[in-house]
Structure formats: C-alpha cells, structure tokens
Design an enzyme around this catalytic site. Structure first.
Site, PDB file in Angstrom:
ATOM      1  CB  SER A 213      32.032  34.749  39.154  1.00  0.00           C
ATOM      2  OG  SER A 213      32.979  35.769  38.873  1.00  0.00           O
TER       3      SER A 213
ATOM      4  CG  ASN B 173      40.495  28.799  31.318  1.00  0.00           C
ATOM      5  OD1 ASN B 173      41.678  28.499  31.154  1.00  0.00           O
ATOM      6  ND2 ASN B 173      39.961  29.908  30.823  1.00  0.00           N
TER       7      ASN B 173
ATOM      8  CG  HIS C 293      38.975  32.773  27.676  1.00  0.00           C
ATOM      9  ND1 HIS C 293      39.270  33.989  28.249  1.00  0.00           N
ATOM     10  CD2 HIS C 293      38.318  32.049  28.618  1.00  0.00           C
ATOM     11  CE1 HIS C 293      38.815  33.997  29.488  1.00  0.00           C
ATOM     12  NE2 HIS C 293      38.238  32.833  29.748  1.00  0.00           N
TER      13      HIS C 293
ATOM     14  CD  GLU D  36      34.108  31.880  29.876  1.00  0.00           C
ATOM     15  OE1 GLU D  36      34.214  31.264  30.947  1.00  0.00           O
ATOM     16  OE2 GLU D  36      35.080  32.289  29.234  1.00  0.00           O
TER      17      GLU D  36
ATOM     18  N   GLY E  46      36.074  36.535  36.565  1.00  0.00           N
ATOM     19  CA  GLY E  46      37.074  36.897  37.566  1.00  0.00           C
ATOM     20  C   GLY E  46      36.672  38.077  38.432  1.00  0.00           C
TER      21      GLY E  46
ATOM     22  CD  GLU F  77      41.070  35.694  30.885  1.00  0.00           C
ATOM     23  OE1 GLU F  77      41.801  34.692  30.774  1.00  0.00           O
ATOM     24  OE2 GLU F  77      40.266  35.840  31.824  1.00  0.00           O
TER      25      GLU F  77
ATOM     26  CE  LYS G  67      40.351  32.476  33.289  1.00  0.00           C
ATOM     27  NZ  LYS G  67      39.634  33.721  33.554  1.00  0.00           N
TER      28      LYS G  67
HETATM   29  P1  PGA Z   1      36.197  32.837  36.401  1.00  0.00           P
HETATM   30  O1  PGA Z   1      36.737  32.663  34.893  1.00  0.00           O
HETATM   31  O2  PGA Z   1      35.494  31.573  36.755  1.00  0.00           O
HETATM   32  O3  PGA Z   1      37.424  33.073  37.218  1.00  0.00           O
HETATM   33  O4  PGA Z   1      35.272  34.014  36.383  1.00  0.00           O
HETATM   34  C1  PGA Z   1      35.971  32.014  33.924  1.00  0.00           C
HETATM   35  C2  PGA Z   1      36.705  31.981  32.621  1.00  0.00           C
HETATM   36  O5  PGA Z   1      37.377  32.974  32.291  1.00  0.00           O
HETATM   37  O6  PGA Z   1      36.648  30.984  31.884  1.00  0.00           O
END
Ligand code: PGA
Length: 253
Positions: A215, A9, A97, A169, A175, A99, A11
C-alpha cells in the site's frame, strides 16, 4: 552506494493498449531519476518486449519480469524460463512475491533455485519476503523473515548477494490500504540489514537495496522512503495510476 528504486508491479492488470498508455504517461511526466536511482516496471509476460522498447532510450529505467520458472527448460507447459527473459533483454525479475508463494505454492527452497538461475544469467532478482498477519500478531515477524532470507538467499557468496535487491512486503499491508507505518517498515528493514551484516559483514549489507512494499501511495512514499534503511518501494495498486507512480518516483531519496 546502494540504489534507491521505485518498482511498479502491475500484477495481472491492464491490456496491452492500456499498459502502453500508462507507461507513456509516466515517461512523459516530469520525472527526476537521479544517478543513483532506478525505476522498474514489472509488467505481464506478453508485454515485456513492447515495454522494453518503450523504455529503451531512458536512463536507469528497466522492464522487469514478475516471475520465472525454477528450471532452465523442459516440459513445463505455460512457464517462462530465465533464458527466455535474457534472450529478450530483460535484466530484472521479481522472485517470491507473496502472491506466488500463496497461490502457486512457491517454497523458500524453490525460490533459492530461481535466485540462482537469475544470477547465473545476469538477471537481478528482486527477492520478496514478508510475514502474514498471524505472524505479526504473534510478534515473531523478525524470525519469520530471517528464515525466508536464510533459506532462499544465504547460500549465496559475498559477490552474488550484492546483486540481489530485497523487497520487504508485509502480507497484511498488500492491497489492503493498511500500510505499515514508516517506523514499522524501518524496524524490519533494519532487522534485514542486521541479518545481512551477520552473514556477510557490514560493508556488504550497506550495499544492498531493501525496498518496502504494501500500500505505498503518492501520499505516503516520501515518509516511508525517508527512513534510513528503506531504499524505495515495490508498488502494486498505485503503480497503475500514472500520477501516483510519478509522485512515488519523485519521492525517492
Ligand atoms: P500494493 O501491492 O501496493 O497494491 O499493496 C504491493 C505488491 O504486492 O507488490
């Protein structure tokens, strides 16, 4: 047999040129993508066509949208419809997601509409769920995630649910560098599979891929993916570094 999936992803990262190099670096590495495995690249909208061209002759590697609108068409300036995605050959789309839920107020009900539109257009929704830290601290994460599944997915019939990929998630792990432990991931994945079993029966629940996100890195992917109910990962930060994502792909079981 359910698929094992490594999903990147990106983003809102990378220019087109940086994205092309990243993709080419990953594809030219020594990748082992087996019959039952898939690699997905969720890239920003403007790069979907080009990324699709780059992966076009590669088996089991697919380009994925990061979002779609919950209506078929109309006066929604700046939005992208599922029909637009199908018209450029996209077969996967992330839905819900955290976000999107947090910054764009996407509700479980709205996500149910997105899931329906994707499935009606033969796009596989990668449905994201997961709890914030306050819920984890209160130890009510199982009920929280179950509610997300109920409100966005459980209206689907047995044939349709098998076309969905689920990504768990935990928001506190996205993140933050704070990965859920392999045991914490397995515990929730088992709970999700139990919810699917209660709703659709054991045989169908066993067919649905459940990815872990939050992560995931080259160094922890093998341990996470070795868990019984973890069928791969949805990867943000580490998917922007070719060597990391290659390691993650090669950690699929
Ligand atoms: P990350 O993000 O691996 O940077 O923690 C995962 C995601 O948001 O899909």
């Amino acid at each position: 047999m359910r698929k094992q999936i490594a999903a990147a992803n990106w983003k809102m990262n990378k220019t087109l040129q940086e994205g092309q190099s990243l993709l080419n670096d990953i594809l030219s590495a020594d990748l082992s993508v087996g019959e039952n495995q898939e690699v997905l690249f969720a890239v920003p909208f403007p790069y979907l066509i080009e990324a699709n061209n780059i992966v076009s002759n590669r088996k089991n590697i697919f380009v994925t949208a990061q979002n779609c609108h919950h209506k078929t068409s109309g006066a929604y300036t700046g939005e992208v419809s599922v029909g637009m995605l199908t018209s450029i050959g996209i077969q996967y789309c992330l839905v819900g997601h955290s976000e999107r839920r947090e910054y764009f107020a996407e509700s479980n009900q709205m996500l149910a509409e997105k899931v329906d539109l994707c499935l009606a257009s033969s796009i596989t929704p990668v449905f994201c769920c997961g709890e914030p830290l306050s819920i984890r601290d209160a130890d009510t994460q199982n009920q929280f995630v179950e509610e997300q599944l109920k409100e966005s997915l459980f209206h689907l019939d047995a044939a349709a649910i098998q076309k969905v990929v689920i990504a768990y998630e935990p928001i506190w792990a996205i993140g933050t560098g704070r990965t859920a432990s392999a045991e914490q991931a397995q515990e929730m994945h088992a709970h999700i599979r139990l919810s699917l079993t209660n709703q659709y029966g054991e045989a169908i629940a066993q067919e649905i891929s459940i990815l872990y996100g939050g992560s995931v890195k080259g160094s922890n992917a093998s341990e996470l993916f070795s868990m019984k109910d973890v069928d791969g990962g949805l990867v943000g930060g580490a998917s922007l570094i070719a060597s990391e994502f290659v390691q993650i792909i090669n950690a699929l079981k």
